[in-house]
Enzyme design. Structure first.
Site, PDB file in Angstrom:
ATOM      1  N   CYS A  26       0.877  -1.371  -0.134  1.00  0.00           N
ATOM      2  CA  CYS A  26      -0.009   0.126   0.080  1.00  0.00           C
ATOM      3  C   CYS A  26       0.960   1.265  -0.053  1.00  0.00           C
ATOM      4  CB  CYS A  26      -0.870   0.086   1.225  1.00  0.00           C
ATOM      5  SG  CYS A  26      -1.955   1.414   1.474  1.00  0.00           S
TER       6      CYS A  26
ATOM      7  N   CYS B  57      -0.593   4.151   2.159  1.00  0.00           N
ATOM      8  CA  CYS B  57      -0.432   3.834   3.484  1.00  0.00           C
ATOM      9  C   CYS B  57       0.862   4.197   3.962  1.00  0.00           C
ATOM     10  CB  CYS B  57      -0.606   2.386   3.865  1.00  0.00           C
ATOM     11  SG  CYS B  57      -2.286   1.882   3.240  1.00  0.00           S
ATOM     12  N   ASP B  58       2.190   3.455   3.124  1.00  0.00           N
ATOM     13  CA  ASP B  58       3.495   3.818   3.732  1.00  0.00           C
ATOM     14  C   ASP B  58       4.642   4.480   2.561  1.00  0.00           C
ATOM     15  OD1 ASP B  58       2.787   1.760   5.738  1.00  0.00           O
ATOM     16  OD2 ASP B  58       2.862   0.096   4.197  1.00  0.00           O
TER      17      ASP B  58
END
Length: 315
Positions: free
Chosen positions: A140, A143-144
């Site tokens: 992701c 997300c990261d």
């Protein structure tokens, strides 16, 4: 199978942000929810070390901590949280029938499906190692990606999602190397052109990932193979992103619930309703676009409110 049938007002299948948020709302509405955590209690977030985009945690929070907190909050209001997973359903008539662990039969007035989706990985031992250590493997970018600002990363994939994630990373990272396993993209032409026109994205067509390299704790590079020349070479990188798709965990519902061509549950637009009255969906089992903790929680809330209104309409 057990002859004892349990009757419940609201059954929640699966945990994670969607399931636990649905449980919080359902419990507060006196629906006495029963939640089965599934094969991966807490869902995909339990494999995420740092979550920095969850509102209300200015210093960030780990995925497991976040799930423990959500579970405790659901239990505080009376949710019956249980181990186990649904293995069979029969939604042909009311009440809805669900079997847990191939044995226990439950009859539910309402069902909230929050079984999520599972990211697909290449299956390399080195990839799985650094996924577990939280040292640089992710599925992701949204997300990261923040953790790799001004660094060099590698992303694997050829579809629209891979192009979108590569483009997202290009705005954060110094260099993005995109490994495409075949000789052409699967993405739409507009997405393909977007990555091709981005200066700091290097695209390597017809390349395989051989190994994720690192020092045991964090990623330091990726060994790739040029499938045309059979040559192996190393790409320096601190992050390795896998964007080869997700599989929604919806197989057991296929005989009753409308699914799209890739297995995601089709909900009535603007609601959590499925094609079966009294059966609702929240989270990544229906969401192939956003796939964020916050959007999963939002749809979990919607599912509980829709279930509450459904029950009210029956009395």
């Amino acid at each position: 199978m057990s002859n004892e049938i349990e009757k419940v007002k609201c059954l929640i299948i699966g945990s994670g942000p969607a399931g636990y948020t649905a449980a919080i709302y359902a419990a507060r509405a006196n629906m006495n929810p029963v939640l089965y955590q599934g094969t991966q209690p807490g869902g995909q977030l339990t494999t995420t070390n740092e979550v920095e985009n969850w509102p209300g945690n200015p210093e960030g929070i780990t995925g497991p901590e976040m799930m423990i907190g959500l579970q405790k909050q659901a239990q505080r209001f009376g949710t019956d949280v249980r181990d186990g997973w649904a293995t069979k359903v029969d939604f042909s008539a009311e009440p809805h029938k669900i079997w847990i662990n191939d044995s226990k039969e439950i009859h539910a007035d309402t069902v909230i499906i929050s079984t999520g989706a599972t990211a697909k990985y290449l299956g390399l031992p080195s990839e799985q190692h650094y996924l577990q250590t939280g040292g640089g493997v992710s599925a992701c970018a949204v997300c990261d990606g923040f953790f790799y600002r001004n660094q060099e990363v590698v992303i694997v994939g050829a579809g629209d999602s891979a192009c979108e994630e590569a483009h997202y990373l290009s705005k954060l990272c110094k260099k993005v190397t995109m490994l495409v396993r075949s000789e052409k993209f699967r993405a739409s032409k507009i997405m393909e052109q977007r990555v091709k026109n981005t200066e700091n994205i290097t695209i390597l067509m017809n390349h395989d990932t051989v190994e994720v390299l690192g020092d045991g704790q964090v990623v330091t590079g990726v060994k790739a193979k040029n499938k045309t020349t059979n040559e192996d070479f190393e790409i320096p990188a601190t992050g390795f992103f896998v964007a080869i798709g997700h599989k929604p965990n919806t197989d057991i519902f296929a005989d009753y619930i409308s699914l799209d061509e890739t297995g995601y549950i089709i909900n009535v637009p603007g609601s959590s309703k499925t094609n079966i009255p009294g059966v609702f969906v929240g989270g990544d089992a229906a969401d192939h676009v956003y796939r964020q903790a916050i959007t999963a929680a939002g749809t979990g809330c919607m599912a509980a409110l829709d279930a509450e209104r459904y029950l009210a309409s029956k009395h």
